[in-house]
Write an enzyme that holds these catalytic residues in place. Structure first.
Site, PDB file in Angstrom:
ATOM      1  CG  ASP A 165      -2.085   0.927   1.097  1.00  0.00           C
ATOM      2  OD1 ASP A 165      -2.340   1.390  -0.031  1.00  0.00           O
ATOM      3  OD2 ASP A 165      -2.741   1.214   2.109  1.00  0.00           O
TER       4      ASP A 165
ATOM      5  CG  ASN B  87      -7.420  -2.003  -6.498  1.00  0.00           C
ATOM      6  OD1 ASN B  87      -6.479  -2.781  -6.330  1.00  0.00           O
ATOM      7  ND2 ASN B  87      -7.734  -1.110  -5.567  1.00  0.00           N
TER       8      ASN B  87
ATOM      9  NE  ARG C 280      -8.359   0.384   4.971  1.00  0.00           N
ATOM     10  CZ  ARG C 280      -8.198   1.669   5.280  1.00  0.00           C
ATOM     11  NH1 ARG C 280      -8.473   2.101   6.492  1.00  0.00           N
ATOM     12  NH2 ARG C 280      -7.762   2.535   4.385  1.00  0.00           N
TER      13      ARG C 280
HETATM   14  C1  FPP Z   1      -1.519   0.151  -3.620  1.00  0.00           C
HETATM   15  O1  FPP Z   1      -1.148   1.498  -3.586  1.00  0.00           O
HETATM   16  C2  FPP Z   1      -0.945  -0.520  -4.772  1.00  0.00           C
HETATM   17  C3  FPP Z   1      -1.664  -1.052  -5.803  1.00  0.00           C
HETATM   18  C4  FPP Z   1      -3.140  -1.010  -5.853  1.00  0.00           C
HETATM   19  C5  FPP Z   1      -1.015  -1.664  -6.963  1.00  0.00           C
HETATM   20  C6  FPP Z   1       0.299  -2.322  -6.716  1.00  0.00           C
HETATM   21  C7  FPP Z   1       0.854  -2.775  -7.980  1.00  0.00           C
HETATM   22  C8  FPP Z   1       2.160  -2.865  -8.261  1.00  0.00           C
HETATM   23  C9  FPP Z   1       3.242  -2.529  -7.320  1.00  0.00           C
HETATM   24  C10 FPP Z   1       2.541  -3.387  -9.578  1.00  0.00           C
HETATM   25  C11 FPP Z   1       2.820  -4.847  -9.438  1.00  0.00           C
HETATM   26  C12 FPP Z   1       2.094  -5.629 -10.452  1.00  0.00           C
HETATM   27  C13 FPP Z   1       2.223  -6.983 -10.602  1.00  0.00           C
HETATM   28  C14 FPP Z   1       1.384  -7.700 -11.571  1.00  0.00           C
HETATM   29  C15 FPP Z   1       3.164  -7.773  -9.834  1.00  0.00           C
HETATM   30  P1  FPP Z   1      -2.290   2.626  -3.715  1.00  0.00           P
HETATM   31  O2  FPP Z   1      -2.399   3.004  -5.151  1.00  0.00           O
HETATM   32  O3  FPP Z   1      -3.532   2.115  -3.085  1.00  0.00           O
HETATM   33  O4  FPP Z   1      -1.652   3.773  -2.902  1.00  0.00           O
HETATM   34  P2  FPP Z   1      -2.435   4.878  -2.030  1.00  0.00           P
HETATM   35  O5  FPP Z   1      -3.070   4.119  -0.888  1.00  0.00           O
HETATM   36  O6  FPP Z   1      -1.340   5.763  -1.588  1.00  0.00           O
HETATM   37  O7  FPP Z   1      -3.418   5.522  -2.932  1.00  0.00           O
END
Ligand code: FPP
Length: 235
Positions: free
Chosen positions: A15, A63, A189
């Protein structure tokens, strides 16, 4: 690290990519690119430490509510990563498994997942589960739906089901229970992650954003895991 007990299965909620990027005046997508680098560092460290299985929450069933451009970016980066990691994972001995729901997931992503799963199917050092289009509740419901089909076809006629039998219907039926779950970026969470498999997991919540973590972070989490006493409901 040798004297420490290794968790067999470590599950990670990566995250904070978006916040990491915004803080630096970048697009949220730059955070996902930085997140990809962190992911590779954790996989390398996991192999080095002798962890048998790691699961990464890459794209949840929730998502899809993000902006169309971010969803597209996440689908595209998933494909790119699947294409890129093949040789590296083969050399490391890492087997990839996709864990998630087919409905709605881009066909081109599914196709890359099939290719990487096939390519790495004989690797036996560590299994990496990519949870893409994954939700813990969906997994349980999909398992029940598969079970109901078997009941209707007369393939399952018991009136009771054991936990061991139920596991057979999960997305990855050989996935172990999670020993250690780690979530970055301050939120405390589960967010619908591996609800069944997390039943007795130790949980560690870190303040660092995912892109700021690396192999050393994993080492620190293992040290903390070793300070915990796991009782599994016993005294
Ligand atoms: C959460 O950060 C991260 C994600 C929803 C995506 C994570 C994906 C990668 C690191 C790419 C890896 C892909 C593969 C197929 C291995 P957020 O966007 O929720 O961050 P925030 O909470 O700060 O908004």
């Amino acid at each position: 690290m040798n004297e420490l007990e290794m968790p067999k299965h470590v599950a990670v909620v990566m995250d904070g990519n978006g916040r990491w990027a915004i803080k630096r005046g970048l697009e949220r997508t730059a955070g996902h690119e930085a997140g990809e680098k962190a992911l590779m560092k954790w996989v390398h460290e996991g192999v080095k430490l002798g962890i048998e299985e790691m699961s990464f929450y890459t794209f949840s069933t929730e998502n899809w509510t993000r902006s169309p451009s971010e969803v597209r970016f996440l689908m595209d980066i998933s494909k790119k990563i699947m294409r890129m990691i093949g040789p590296e994972f083969l050399e490391l001995g890492v087997r990839v498994k996709w864990v998630g729901r087919r409905t709605r997931l881009w066909k081109s992503v599914l196709s890359e997942l099939e290719k990487i799963q096939n390519l790495t199917k004989n690797c036996d050092k560590m299994t990496v589960n990519f949870c893409i289009n994954y939700g813990g509740r969906s997994e349980i419901l999909d398992a029940i739906t598969s079970l109901l089909k078997e009941v209707q076809n007369g393939e399952f006629s018991n009136t009771k089901i054991t936990q061991k039998q139920f596991k057979k219907y999960m997305y990855n039926s050989s996935m172990r229970d999670v020993d250690l779950m780690i979530r970055t970026s301050g939120e405390q969470r589960i967010s619908n992650f591996l609800l069944w498999q997390l039943a007795y997991a130790e949980m560690i919540f870190l303040d660092d954003a995912w892109p700021d973590t690396d192999g050393q972070t994993l080492q620190q989490c293992i040290a903390e895991y070793n300070r915990r006493t796991r009782r599994f409901g016993a005294v």
